[in-house]
Scaffold this motif. Sequence first.
Motif, PDB file in Angstrom:
ATOM      1  N   ASP A 186      15.453   7.782   5.763  1.00 11.19           N
ATOM      2  CA  ASP A 186      14.127   8.102   5.277  1.00 11.19           C
ATOM      3  C   ASP A 186      13.895   9.178   4.445  1.00 11.19           C
ATOM      4  N   LYS A 187      14.453  10.336   5.080  1.00 14.01           N
ATOM      5  CA  LYS A 187      14.183  11.422   4.481  1.00 14.01           C
ATOM      6  C   LYS A 187      15.116  11.719   3.204  1.00 14.01           C
ATOM      7  N   VAL A 188      16.153  11.049   2.944  1.00 15.31           N
ATOM      8  CA  VAL A 188      17.066  10.997   1.899  1.00 15.31           C
ATOM      9  C   VAL A 188      16.373  10.072   0.631  1.00 15.31           C
ATOM     10  N   LYS A 189      16.137   8.818   1.088  1.00 13.06           N
ATOM     11  CA  LYS A 189      15.702   7.982   0.387  1.00 13.06           C
ATOM     12  C   LYS A 189      14.273   8.015  -0.145  1.00 13.06           C
ATOM     13  N   SER A 190      13.367   8.624   0.662  1.00 11.82           N
ATOM     14  CA  SER A 190      11.848   8.741   0.325  1.00 11.82           C
ATOM     15  C   SER A 190      11.350   9.896  -0.059  1.00 11.82           C
ATOM     16  N   HIS A 191      12.147  11.102   0.570  1.00  9.65           N
ATOM     17  CA  HIS A 191      11.646  12.491   0.237  1.00  9.65           C
ATOM     18  C   HIS A 191      12.678  13.335  -0.860  1.00  9.65           C
ATOM     19  N   GLY A 192      13.849  12.598  -1.410  1.00  7.74           N
ATOM     20  CA  GLY A 192      14.657  13.194  -2.212  1.00  7.74           C
ATOM     21  C   GLY A 192      15.460  14.379  -1.591  1.00  7.74           C
ATOM     22  N   VAL A 193      15.675  14.305  -0.419  1.00  7.98           N
ATOM     23  CA  VAL A 193      16.470  15.291   0.236  1.00  7.98           C
ATOM     24  C   VAL A 193      17.927  14.973   0.120  1.00  7.98           C
ATOM     25  N   ASP A 194      18.736  16.232  -0.134  1.00 10.84           N
ATOM     26  CA  ASP A 194      20.195  15.969  -0.428  1.00 10.84           C
ATOM     27  C   ASP A 194      21.134  15.883   0.552  1.00 10.84           C
ATOM     28  N   MET A 195      20.652  16.635   1.455  1.00  9.55           N
ATOM     29  CA  MET A 195      21.429  16.686   2.797  1.00  9.55           C
ATOM     30  C   MET A 195      20.488  16.985   4.166  1.00  9.55           C
ATOM     31  N   VAL A 196      20.652  16.101   4.918  1.00 12.61           N
ATOM     32  CA  VAL A 196      19.826  16.249   6.362  1.00 12.61           C
ATOM     33  C   VAL A 196      20.950  16.616   7.012  1.00 12.61           C
ATOM     34  N   VAL A 197      20.698  17.826   7.726  1.00 11.61           N
ATOM     35  CA  VAL A 197      21.545  18.214   8.964  1.00 11.61           C
ATOM     36  C   VAL A 197      21.234  17.820  10.333  1.00 11.61           C
ATOM     37  N   GLY A 198      21.940  17.151  11.069  1.00 16.46           N
ATOM     38  CA  GLY A 198      21.612  16.821  12.388  1.00 16.46           C
ATOM     39  C   GLY A 198      21.862  18.101  13.235  1.00 16.46           C
ATOM     40  N   ASP A 199      20.884  18.593  13.687  1.00 19.97           N
ATOM     41  CA  ASP A 199      20.834  19.917  14.459  1.00 19.97           C
ATOM     42  C   ASP A 199      21.073  19.785  15.926  1.00 19.97           C
ATOM     43  N   ARG A 200      22.349  20.197  16.668  1.00 23.34           N
ATOM     44  CA  ARG A 200      22.333  19.991  17.840  1.00 23.34           C
ATOM     45  C   ARG A 200      21.960  21.388  18.476  1.00 23.34           C
ATOM     46  N   LEU A 201      22.367  22.578  18.019  1.00 23.70           N
ATOM     47  CA  LEU A 201      22.001  23.680  18.652  1.00 23.70           C
ATOM     48  C   LEU A 201      20.600  23.923  18.900  1.00 23.70           C
ATOM     49  N   SER A 202      19.654  23.287  18.571  1.00 29.33           N
ATOM     50  CA  SER A 202      18.085  23.545  18.910  1.00 29.33           C
ATOM     51  C   SER A 202      17.868  22.658  20.013  1.00 29.33           C
ATOM     52  N   SER A 203      18.662  21.924  20.483  1.00 31.58           N
ATOM     53  CA  SER A 203      18.474  20.893  21.582  1.00 31.58           C
ATOM     54  C   SER A 203      19.400  21.161  22.823  1.00 31.58           C
ATOM     55  N   THR A 204      19.988  20.207  23.003  1.00 31.64           N
ATOM     56  CA  THR A 204      20.878  20.092  24.347  1.00 31.64           C
ATOM     57  C   THR A 204      22.353  20.534  24.169  1.00 31.64           C
ATOM     58  N   TYR A 205      22.618  21.015  22.890  1.00 30.94           N
ATOM     59  CA  TYR A 205      24.078  21.329  22.489  1.00 30.94           C
ATOM     60  C   TYR A 205      24.663  22.315  23.793  1.00 30.94           C
ATOM     61  N   PHE A 206      23.834  23.373  24.058  1.00 28.36           N
ATOM     62  CA  PHE A 206      24.573  24.430  24.851  1.00 28.36           C
ATOM     63  C   PHE A 206      24.323  24.062  26.400  1.00 28.36           C
ATOM     64  N   GLU A 207      23.747  23.268  26.666  1.00 25.14           N
ATOM     65  CA  GLU A 207      23.773  22.672  28.021  1.00 25.14           C
ATOM     66  C   GLU A 207      24.835  21.438  28.151  1.00 25.14           C
ATOM     67  N   GLU A 208      24.939  20.720  27.153  1.00 28.35           N
ATOM     68  CA  GLU A 208      25.981  19.573  27.353  1.00 28.35           C
ATOM     69  C   GLU A 208      27.395  20.096  27.065  1.00 28.35           C
ATOM     70  N   ASN A 209      27.640  20.995  26.064  1.00 36.87           N
ATOM     71  CA  ASN A 209      28.963  21.334  25.654  1.00 36.87           C
ATOM     72  C   ASN A 209      29.687  22.093  26.722  1.00 36.87           C
ATOM     73  N   LYS A 210      30.785  21.653  27.301  1.00 34.67           N
ATOM     74  CA  LYS A 210      31.458  22.405  28.374  1.00 34.67           C
ATOM     75  C   LYS A 210      32.611  23.445  27.827  1.00 34.67           C
ATOM     76  N   ARG A 211      32.546  23.719  26.699  1.00 33.71           N
ATOM     77  CA  ARG A 211      33.650  24.575  26.113  1.00 33.71           C
ATOM     78  C   ARG A 211      32.874  25.831  25.431  1.00 33.71           C
ATOM     79  N   PRO A 212      32.909  26.846  26.512  1.00 28.46           N
ATOM     80  CA  PRO A 212      32.112  27.942  26.028  1.00 28.46           C
ATOM     81  C   PRO A 212      32.584  28.769  24.792  1.00 28.46           C
ATOM     82  N   PHE A 213      33.728  28.792  24.324  1.00 25.52           N
ATOM     83  CA  PHE A 213      33.958  29.231  22.973  1.00 25.52           C
ATOM     84  C   PHE A 213      33.570  28.562  21.906  1.00 25.52           C
ATOM     85  N   HIS A 214      33.489  27.271  22.151  1.00 20.07           N
ATOM     86  CA  HIS A 214      32.671  26.599  21.109  1.00 20.07           C
ATOM     87  C   HIS A 214      31.226  27.034  20.835  1.00 20.07           C
ATOM     88  N   ASN A 215      30.370  27.161  21.967  1.00 14.95           N
ATOM     89  CA  ASN A 215      29.153  27.748  21.938  1.00 14.95           C
ATOM     90  C   ASN A 215      28.826  28.979  21.167  1.00 14.95           C
TER      91      ASN A 215
END
Length: 316
Positions: A101-130
């Motif tokens: 909907d953001k692309v179709k109705s609001h003219g956004v060119d790229m929507v970024v799925g932001d993991r880092l503002s939610s559960t990524y650092f708790e779920e990811n088991k590879r500390p160097f990736h964090n």
Amino acid sequence: MDKLAVLIPAYNEAQTIEKVVKDVLNVTQSINGTVIYVYDNNSKDSTVELARNAGAVVRHEYAQGKGAVIRRMFREVDAEVYVMIDADDTYPVEAIPEMYDKVKSHGVDMVVGDRLSSTYFEENKRPFHNVGNSVVRGLINSLFKTDIKDILTGYRAFSFEFVKTFPVLSRGFEIETEMSIHATEKRMLVENQVISYRDRPEGSESKLDTYGDGMRVLKTVLNLYRNYHPFAFFGAISTVFILFSLVVFFIRVVQPYAETGLVDNMPTLIVTMILLLIAVISFFSGMILNSVQAKDKRDFELALIEASNRKKELSN
């Protein structure tokens, strides 16, 4: 022309691909004209059969690497909106309708799925990736003056114009970095969408090489900064050489000359002149490349217009 194309690059994802395809089919039932494309990248397990049986259109890219797969997908698929999601079942497919909907109705060119503002650092088991995700995000947002919350996420939505004007240069996982910087530098509209993240299920193996891919990402950032900001890049090099040459010149040449009236260190004087010459060449190289970059920006705007016209033709 598809209404929504869901693009899933896959390499040996037999454990999760069937679930991902079925989950995507379930959440996109309300979006008529949705097609799910699974692009197989030389899988040696049953990824292809499972994806096809689950309801996906399966295509192949035989050149190894995620960048090569995305190049193929973007070249072959025409759609009003694209959503790209990984095949490892780490992203919530429930976010697809909102991203669409953001692309179709609001003219956004790229929507970024932001993991880092939610559960990524708790779920990811590879500390160097964090650490790597945080470093790359900070580096790019600082160098390119942007505010993308998750640079390396594989969960994104795109407009037709973005897909058809994005030159895929990377062959590996650094492709996400290239996408983020391209969108920022071309002044395309980018929005962050916070999504939950879950680690890979037990038995599913990541294809990422923490150190190798990390170094390639950093190299990509440096190369893109040089390409998009040549005057700043070469100007910095010029400044370093000027300062170094002046310090050496003053200490090794000027001071003895002031005391004796003689040039005691002729080789040092020659080296100093060479350093100053390099500084001057770097400065003017930056100026010339900056002019070339300005022309590229104008050409890109024309390419956007052509892409928009092509979209209208395909829609009709």
